[in-house]
Design a protein around this motif. Structure first.
Motif, PDB file in Angstrom:
ATOM      1  N   ALA A 146      44.396  11.443  17.011  1.00 58.96           N
ATOM      2  CA  ALA A 146      45.125  12.355  16.036  1.00 58.96           C
ATOM      3  C   ALA A 146      46.972  11.531  16.464  1.00 58.96           C
ATOM      4  CB  ALA A 146      45.564  13.977  17.303  1.00 58.96           C
ATOM      5  N   ARG A 147      46.938  10.583  17.262  1.00 57.87           N
ATOM      6  CA  ARG A 147      48.089   9.912  17.142  1.00 57.87           C
ATOM      7  C   ARG A 147      47.696   8.622  16.423  1.00 57.87           C
ATOM      8  NH1 ARG A 147      48.747   9.494  23.687  1.00 57.87           N
ATOM      9  NH2 ARG A 147      49.789  11.775  24.086  1.00 57.87           N
ATOM     10  N   ALA A 149      49.191  29.319  19.572  1.00 61.64           N
ATOM     11  CA  ALA A 149      49.357  28.403  20.432  1.00 61.64           C
ATOM     12  C   ALA A 149      49.238  27.144  20.492  1.00 61.64           C
ATOM     13  CB  ALA A 149      48.801  28.106  21.946  1.00 61.64           C
ATOM     14  N   LEU A 150      48.778  26.236  18.879  1.00 62.26           N
ATOM     15  CA  LEU A 150      48.895  25.455  18.027  1.00 62.26           C
ATOM     16  C   LEU A 150      49.648  24.965  17.418  1.00 62.26           C
ATOM     17  CD1 LEU A 150      45.664  25.869  15.684  1.00 62.26           C
ATOM     18  CD2 LEU A 150      45.200  24.728  18.457  1.00 62.26           C
ATOM     19  N   GLY A 151      50.353  24.048  17.554  1.00 60.07           N
ATOM     20  CA  GLY A 151      51.539  23.452  16.972  1.00 60.07           C
ATOM     21  C   GLY A 151      51.903  21.634  16.269  1.00 60.07           C
ATOM     22  N   GLY A 198      46.746  20.582  12.595  1.00 61.60           N
ATOM     23  CA  GLY A 198      46.742  19.087  12.095  1.00 61.60           C
ATOM     24  C   GLY A 198      46.108  17.944  13.718  1.00 61.60           C
ATOM     25  N   ALA A 199      45.008  19.251  14.276  1.00 57.68           N
ATOM     26  CA  ALA A 199      44.689  18.656  15.650  1.00 57.68           C
ATOM     27  C   ALA A 199      43.349  18.328  15.326  1.00 57.68           C
ATOM     28  CB  ALA A 199      45.183  19.653  16.458  1.00 57.68           C
ATOM     29  N   TYR A 200      42.523  17.849  16.092  1.00 60.10           N
ATOM     30  CA  TYR A 200      40.931  17.761  16.156  1.00 60.10           C
ATOM     31  C   TYR A 200      40.407  18.835  17.537  1.00 60.10           C
ATOM     32  CZ  TYR A 200      42.071  13.547  13.448  1.00 60.10           C
ATOM     33  OH  TYR A 200      42.250  12.681  11.882  1.00 60.10           O
ATOM     34  N   VAL A 201      39.705  19.076  16.982  1.00 58.63           N
ATOM     35  CA  VAL A 201      38.654  19.660  17.981  1.00 58.63           C
ATOM     36  C   VAL A 201      37.557  19.548  18.453  1.00 58.63           C
ATOM     37  CG1 VAL A 201      37.713  20.781  16.632  1.00 58.63           C
ATOM     38  CG2 VAL A 201      38.215  22.602  17.996  1.00 58.63           C
TER      39      VAL A 201
END
Length: 420
Positions: free
Chosen positions: A120-121, A176-178, A210-213
């Motif tokens: 992500a970073r 909850a995601l942001g 924009g996150a990873y699961v």
């Protein structure tokens, strides 16, 4: 003969997977005073596949005993992690080259969660100059109902990466995601209740943020279709001793989607994941592909026992057929419980809807610990989860409908005994 018993006989006669039962060593006479044993704990430890003892004897006596170190090359020990990973891949809907077998589930969860934060970073950094890509992604979301170890590992990963850990029930994850969310760790099937979570929808929601699961597949792999590639899952982990029947403590596996492999930065860079493992160089250079998920020397005995166990999937057995039988078994078990057990004596915690059910049934019962003990004494083996849950796991490759009917009938008998 009662109606459920007649129905069980009909269902077994029509079972297209019935022949697979012979591929396992089952203690058919181990049912105590009640008759044949019924093993409904494959969601904790799968039964022993018949091919495993002979294969292990060869590994120990010939490969280790005679060939010794030559077996790393002559018998393929060195390539076992990726070779066996490719055999697991079709069972979770993945193409070859994305799964590596080794280490425990806990270790692989750690690799995957830290790796997801780093992905992500690195994606944010690649998006533009420092400060132009929005807030730093410094939050890990974890399934609030998760198996405890996943929570422990997620907390440790959060400390290591400077993230805040946010436990959230799976149903609340999308809200909850942001833009601070880096990684989300979820269980495909809840280990207590058997609830199946919506992998496609939740994966899409994580990506939209924009996150990873990271998905934990311990209670789904080998029991139902997963579709890792189809649904664009980033990373996944799972054990192999449940529905994959690899044996106690058999190695887990790590899935890294092909498109992410060149950016996957494992927090455990061992010599086995080095691009040149026998170069013994002081500087670390990761191997290409899923191999960078390896760490240390493979656990050969357990790994090759798992490889032999996977033979039960050869010969045209499909995960779709297994899923269809799983749903039929669990449906029938609930029907039998309703027919035999007095109303109100147990409460089903597992969803009735097929799209929300794994391959187990969880029943709430005030005296569950004692009830399960009595069931096991009578040859019906499930397990107990504190404080009041009876769990019954249904492995379609070796569980039949007569097993299901008998389990429900013995449960009713136990519940009718004085003191329960």
């Amino acid at each position: 003969m009662s109606e459920p018993r007649l129905r069980a006989k009909e269902l077994d006669a029509a079972d297209g997977l019935a022949a697979q039962r012979a591929e396992f060593l089952l203690d058919e006479g181990g049912g105590g005073s009640g008759g044949e044993a019924v093993y409904l704990d494959g969601n904790s430890l799968g039964a022993l596949p018949a091919a495993v003892p002979g294969r292990l004897e060869d590994v120990v006596r010939r490969q280790w005993g005679e060939l010794r170190i030559r077996s790393w090359t002559e018998e393929g020990w060195w390539t076992a992690p990726e070779r066996i990973g490719d055999r697991i891949a079709p069972l979770v809907g993945a193409a070859a080259g994305q799964i590596v077998v080794g280490d425990s589930t806990s270790v692989n969860v750690f690799k995957a969660v830290v790796g997801a934060v780093r992905l992500a970073r690195s994606a944010d950094t690649a998006a533009g100059p420092v400060g132009s890509a929005g807030p730093v992604r410094d939050e890990i979301v974890v399934d609030a109902t998760t198996f405890p170890t996943d929570g422990y590992i997620a907390e440790s990963a959060a400390r290591m990466t400077g993230c805040t850990l946010r436990p959230v029930p799976p149903s609340g994850v999308p809200d909850a995601l942001g833009d601070r969310t880096a990684a989300v760790l979820l269980n495909h099937v809840d280990y207590r209740t058997g609830r199946l979570h919506d992998l496609p929808a939740l994966t899409a929601a994580v990506h939209a943020a924009g996150a990873y699961v990271v998905w934990d597949l311990c209670h789904s792999a080998g029991a139902l279709p997963v579709g890792l590639d189809e649904h664009g899952v980033d990373l996944a982990v799972g054990c192999t001793y449940k529905y994959l029947n690899g044996g106690p403590g058999s190695p887990a596996y790590l899935y890294v989607r092909a498109e992410l492999q060149d950016r996957f930065d494992s927090p455990l860079p061992g010599w086995n994941s080095h691009a040149e493992p026998f170069g013994m160089r002081p500087e670390y250079a990761p191997a290409p592909g899923a191999l960078r998920g390896r760490v240390g020397t493979p656990d050969i005995l357990s790994m090759l026992a798992l490889e032999a166990a996977l033979d039960v999937w050869d010969g045209g057995v499909t995960i779709e057929a297994v899923r269809a039988k799983s749903l039929a078994l669990t449906d029938f078990f609930l029907e039998c419980v309703e027919a035999y057990v007095p109303e109100g004596r147990v409460e089903c915690l597992t969803p009735r809807a097929h799209g929300e059910r794994g391959s187990q049934i969880a029943l709430r019962c005030p005296d569950a610990g004692d009830v399960m003990k009595r069931l096991i004494e009578r040859g019906v083996v499930g397990d107990f989860r504190h404080p009041d849950v009876l769990r019954f796991g249904f492995t379609p490759l070796y569980v039949g409908f007569a097993d299901v009917e008998r389990a429900a009938r013995v449960l009713a008998d136990v519940l009718a005994e004085p003191g329960t």
